[in-house]
Scaffold this motif. Structure first.
Motif, PDB file in Angstrom:
ATOM      1  N   SER A 345      46.485  35.253  17.267  1.00 17.52           N
ATOM      2  CA  SER A 345      47.133  36.298  18.061  1.00 17.52           C
ATOM      3  C   SER A 345      48.647  36.129  18.056  1.00 17.52           C
ATOM      4  N   GLU A 346      49.091  34.893  18.107  1.00 16.99           N
ATOM      5  CA  GLU A 346      50.525  34.616  18.090  1.00 16.99           C
ATOM      6  C   GLU A 346      51.151  35.034  16.759  1.00 16.99           C
ATOM      7  N   VAL A 347      50.493  34.665  15.658  1.00 15.65           N
ATOM      8  CA  VAL A 347      51.027  34.948  14.322  1.00 15.65           C
ATOM      9  C   VAL A 347      51.003  36.446  14.027  1.00 15.65           C
ATOM     10  N   VAL A 348      49.842  37.075  14.276  1.00 17.27           N
ATOM     11  CA  VAL A 348      49.704  38.496  13.988  1.00 17.27           C
ATOM     12  C   VAL A 348      50.594  39.323  14.914  1.00 17.27           C
ATOM     13  N   GLY A 349      50.622  38.945  16.194  1.00 18.03           N
ATOM     14  CA  GLY A 349      51.462  39.662  17.136  1.00 18.03           C
ATOM     15  C   GLY A 349      52.931  39.611  16.750  1.00 18.03           C
ATOM     16  N   ALA A 350      53.391  38.458  16.246  1.00 17.11           N
ATOM     17  CA  ALA A 350      54.792  38.325  15.833  1.00 17.11           C
ATOM     18  C   ALA A 350      55.100  39.236  14.654  1.00 17.11           C
ATOM     19  N   ALA A 351      54.139  39.385  13.750  1.00 16.52           N
ATOM     20  CA  ALA A 351      54.349  40.261  12.596  1.00 16.52           C
ATOM     21  C   ALA A 351      54.538  41.707  13.031  1.00 16.52           C
ATOM     22  N   TYR A 352      53.685  42.171  13.945  1.00 19.26           N
ATOM     23  CA  TYR A 352      53.804  43.552  14.416  1.00 19.26           C
ATOM     24  C   TYR A 352      55.019  43.737  15.319  1.00 19.26           C
ATOM     25  N   GLU A 353      55.342  42.721  16.112  1.00 19.15           N
ATOM     26  CA  GLU A 353      56.520  42.809  16.967  1.00 19.15           C
ATOM     27  C   GLU A 353      57.790  42.940  16.125  1.00 19.15           C
ATOM     28  N   GLY A 354      57.783  42.269  14.966  1.00 18.20           N
ATOM     29  CA  GLY A 354      58.938  42.322  14.077  1.00 18.20           C
ATOM     30  C   GLY A 354      59.174  43.688  13.454  1.00 18.20           C
ATOM     31  N   MET A 355      58.164  44.570  13.526  1.00 14.59           N
ATOM     32  CA  MET A 355      58.303  45.915  12.971  1.00 14.59           C
ATOM     33  C   MET A 355      58.999  46.869  13.939  1.00 14.59           C
ATOM     34  N   VAL A 356      58.960  46.565  15.213  1.00 15.49           N
ATOM     35  CA  VAL A 356      59.432  47.503  16.239  1.00 15.49           C
ATOM     36  C   VAL A 356      60.942  47.684  16.142  1.00 15.49           C
ATOM     37  N   GLY A 357      61.331  48.933  15.982  1.00 13.00           N
ATOM     38  CA  GLY A 357      62.749  49.258  15.902  1.00 13.00           C
ATOM     39  C   GLY A 357      63.408  48.881  14.594  1.00 13.00           C
ATOM     40  N   GLU A 358      62.646  48.282  13.682  1.00 12.88           N
ATOM     41  CA  GLU A 358      63.211  47.798  12.421  1.00 12.88           C
ATOM     42  C   GLU A 358      62.728  48.582  11.212  1.00 12.88           C
ATOM     43  N   ARG A 359      61.601  49.314  11.384  1.00 14.09           N
ATOM     44  CA  ARG A 359      61.015  49.949  10.209  1.00 14.09           C
ATOM     45  C   ARG A 359      60.802  51.437  10.452  1.00 14.09           C
ATOM     46  N   ARG A 360      60.988  52.174   9.380  1.00 16.33           N
ATOM     47  CA  ARG A 360      60.633  53.589   9.332  1.00 16.33           C
ATOM     48  C   ARG A 360      59.674  53.722   8.163  1.00 16.33           C
ATOM     49  N   GLU A 361      58.466  54.172   8.425  1.00 19.91           N
ATOM     50  CA  GLU A 361      57.394  54.106   7.450  1.00 19.91           C
ATOM     51  C   GLU A 361      56.825  55.481   7.097  1.00 19.91           C
ATOM     52  N   ASP A 362      56.522  55.660   5.812  1.00 22.76           N
ATOM     53  CA  ASP A 362      55.741  56.805   5.353  1.00 22.76           C
ATOM     54  C   ASP A 362      54.285  56.381   5.440  1.00 22.76           C
ATOM     55  N   VAL A 363      53.531  56.966   6.364  1.00 24.98           N
ATOM     56  CA  VAL A 363      52.170  56.499   6.619  1.00 24.98           C
ATOM     57  C   VAL A 363      51.155  57.581   6.268  1.00 24.98           C
ATOM     58  N   LEU A 364      49.939  57.129   5.971  1.00 24.28           N
ATOM     59  CA  LEU A 364      48.822  58.026   5.725  1.00 24.28           C
ATOM     60  C   LEU A 364      47.939  58.056   6.961  1.00 24.28           C
ATOM     61  N   VAL A 365      47.673  59.258   7.464  1.00 20.18           N
ATOM     62  CA  VAL A 365      46.757  59.413   8.593  1.00 20.18           C
ATOM     63  C   VAL A 365      45.337  59.290   8.056  1.00 20.18           C
ATOM     64  N   VAL A 366      44.611  58.283   8.526  1.00 15.29           N
ATOM     65  CA  VAL A 366      43.303  57.962   7.954  1.00 15.29           C
ATOM     66  C   VAL A 366      42.154  58.527   8.779  1.00 15.29           C
ATOM     67  N   GLU A 367      42.259  58.435  10.108  1.00 10.98           N
ATOM     68  CA  GLU A 367      41.159  58.901  10.937  1.00 10.98           C
ATOM     69  C   GLU A 367      41.639  59.161  12.354  1.00 10.98           C
ATOM     70  N   GLU A 368      40.800  59.869  13.107  1.00 15.65           N
ATOM     71  CA  GLU A 368      41.118  60.132  14.498  1.00 15.65           C
ATOM     72  C   GLU A 368      40.952  58.862  15.326  1.00 15.65           C
ATOM     73  N   GLY A 369      41.762  58.753  16.369  1.00 18.32           N
ATOM     74  CA  GLY A 369      41.675  57.598  17.244  1.00 18.32           C
ATOM     75  C   GLY A 369      41.119  57.980  18.594  1.00 18.32           C
ATOM     76  N   THR A 370      41.485  57.207  19.598  1.00 22.07           N
ATOM     77  CA  THR A 370      41.034  57.475  20.964  1.00 22.07           C
ATOM     78  C   THR A 370      41.879  58.575  21.590  1.00 22.07           C
ATOM     79  N   GLY A 371      41.223  59.499  22.272  1.00 22.43           N
ATOM     80  CA  GLY A 371      41.950  60.593  22.887  1.00 22.43           C
ATOM     81  C   GLY A 371      42.604  61.466  21.833  1.00 22.43           C
ATOM     82  N   ASP A 372      43.889  61.750  22.036  1.00 23.56           N
ATOM     83  CA  ASP A 372      44.623  62.604  21.100  1.00 23.56           C
ATOM     84  C   ASP A 372      45.500  61.765  20.182  1.00 23.56           C
TER      85      ASP A 372
END
Length: 417
Positions: A345-372
């Motif tokens: 959790s520490e390692v994976v969480g740090a990887a995702y935390e490092g993306m915040v405010g630092e990356r702008r990504e072209d993403v593919l919408v794969v499936e519907e999630g929870t709610g909207d």
């Protein structure tokens, strides 16, 4: 194969996710049982509508943890309030729903459907490129069902990929018991060529490469990493299950690789790709695993820092050689699993935390999630959740530009630009 018990609470979306979990477990040869006491694995798909529901979920999680060997908690409460289960001392692993089937496999190779034919699930095309593997792992029962590798010609798999794209797929998942050894029974290493041919097909789509054992990847690591670099259609994502950081344990497991080979694969991809995702698996509590062996696994996790990790406690499979070994006590396995899961959790969480405010990504919408919300994948196959999708007119199959605005340990939040 594992006997599993699954309980689902909450909305239709949760029931749909549980159905998807069960479908993948059945395809992998696992068997459903009605009671947790009869199961090797219990799965709790949670709801978090009101405070009373939350208390009920925590209580049920505690009960299931006492009734079965391994517990996996998923669903809305697991995503929104994962810390609540840890704070309550629940002896289980909190996972996103699509991580559950891999965790249940106990480190075994995935099995495909008997006819190994492509399947279109929404906008995701599942492409099994071969059946069987070249390994003889001491803990794995899958090999008894699938046998040695049987690789259809490259052209046959390319045509199947083309058919999936024509049917509406925007993501193709290349799967198999061990994709890295595709073509080995013919004396050739064909995975790089196959991926290049698929990426050359017409259309806008992405390709994810499924599990490839480190030994198979090691021999083609430079060529394979370059194929990833040369083709933007490929997610820069590699799932190479190391299983242990101890060469002694790997030998007892009859894994074909050593720790050094796994590290060399990681180093090669690091040198070629600037932004990519390493996914790996660890089995904790193998019968011969010592405290020193476990420490070596922990050290390897810290050293290579994979962005996606499956941690599984060893459990015996009937008919396997490892089943004849004297097992470790359940307490030892639980303690080691907890320690590694916390580090994960520490390692994976740090990887995702490092993306915040630092990356702008072209993403593919794969499936519907929870709610909207919708679930998306960025270029490195990291999961990005976009909320209020209806307001943006976003739906599965779309490519959108996102700024990363937040994270929750195993996924990030994105806002369309």
């Amino acid at each position: 194969m594992a006997r599993y018990h699954i309980e689902t609470y909450g909305c239709t979306s949760n029931r749909g996710e549980s159905a998807a979990i069960e479908r993948r477990l059945r395809d992998a040869g696992h068997r459903k049982v009605e009671g947790a006491t009869e199961a090797d694995v219990a799965i709790l798909n949670t709801c978090t509508v009101v405070e009373k529901t939350e208390r009920n979920m925590l209580r049920r999680a505690e009960e299931l943890a006492d009734e079965t060997a391994d517990l996996y908690v998923t669903g809305c409460m697991a995503i929104a309030q994962s810390e609540a289960f840890r704070e309550a001392g629940v002896d289980g692993e909190v996972l996103h729903w699509d991580e559950v089937p891999e965790a249940v496999t106990n480190g075994e190779c995935p099995t495909t459907t008997p006819d190994a034919e492509p399947v279109l699930d929404g906008v995701v095309g599942i492409l099994p490129i071969a059946r069987g593997c070249m390994s003889d792992c001491s803990y794995c029962i899958t090999k008894h069902a699938t046998g040695k590798i049987d690789s259809p010609p490259i052209e046959a798999n390319v045509e199947k990929a083309r058919a999936l794209l024509h049917a509406g797929a925007t993501e193709i998942r290349v799967t198999g018991q061990d994709t890295g050894v595709y073509g080995w029974e013919q004396g050739e290493r064909k995975l790089p060529e196959l991926l290049s041919r698929i990426c050359a097909l017409e259309g806008e789509f992405r390709v994810r490469v499924g599990m490839a054992n480190p030994k198979g990847v090691h021999g083609i690591r430079e060529e394979l990493a370059q194929v990833f670099a040369d083709n933007e259609e490929l997610y820069d994502f590699l799932h190479a299950p190391v299983q242990s950081g101890s060469n002694d344990v790997l030998g007892e497991m009859r894994r074909q690789h050593q720790v050094g080979e796994y590290v060399e694969v990681v180093e090669t991809f690091d040198s070629v790709l600037e932004y990519w995702t390493l996914s790996t698996d660890f089995i904790v509590g193998f019968p011969t695993e010592t405290d020193r062996d476990h420490a070596q696994s922990m050290a390897l996790l810290r050293e290579t820092r994979p962005e996606k990790v499956n941690v599984t406690r060893f459990s015996k499979r009937p008919g396997t050689d490892a089943a004849d070994l004297k097992g470790l006590g359940g307490t030892i396995k639980k303690e080691r699993s907890k320690e590694m899961s916390e580090l994960k959790s520490e390692v994976v969480g740090a990887a995702y935390e490092g993306m915040v405010g630092e990356r702008r990504e072209d993403v593919l919408v794969v499936e519907e999630g929870t709610g909207d919300s919708v679930k998306c994948r960025d270029s490195a196959y990291r999961q990005i959740i976009v909320q209020d999708a209806g307001e943006y007119g976003i739906e599965p199959g779309d490519f959108i530009d996102c700024e990363i605005t937040g994270q929750n340990t195993v996924y990030a939040f994105g806002e369309p630009v």
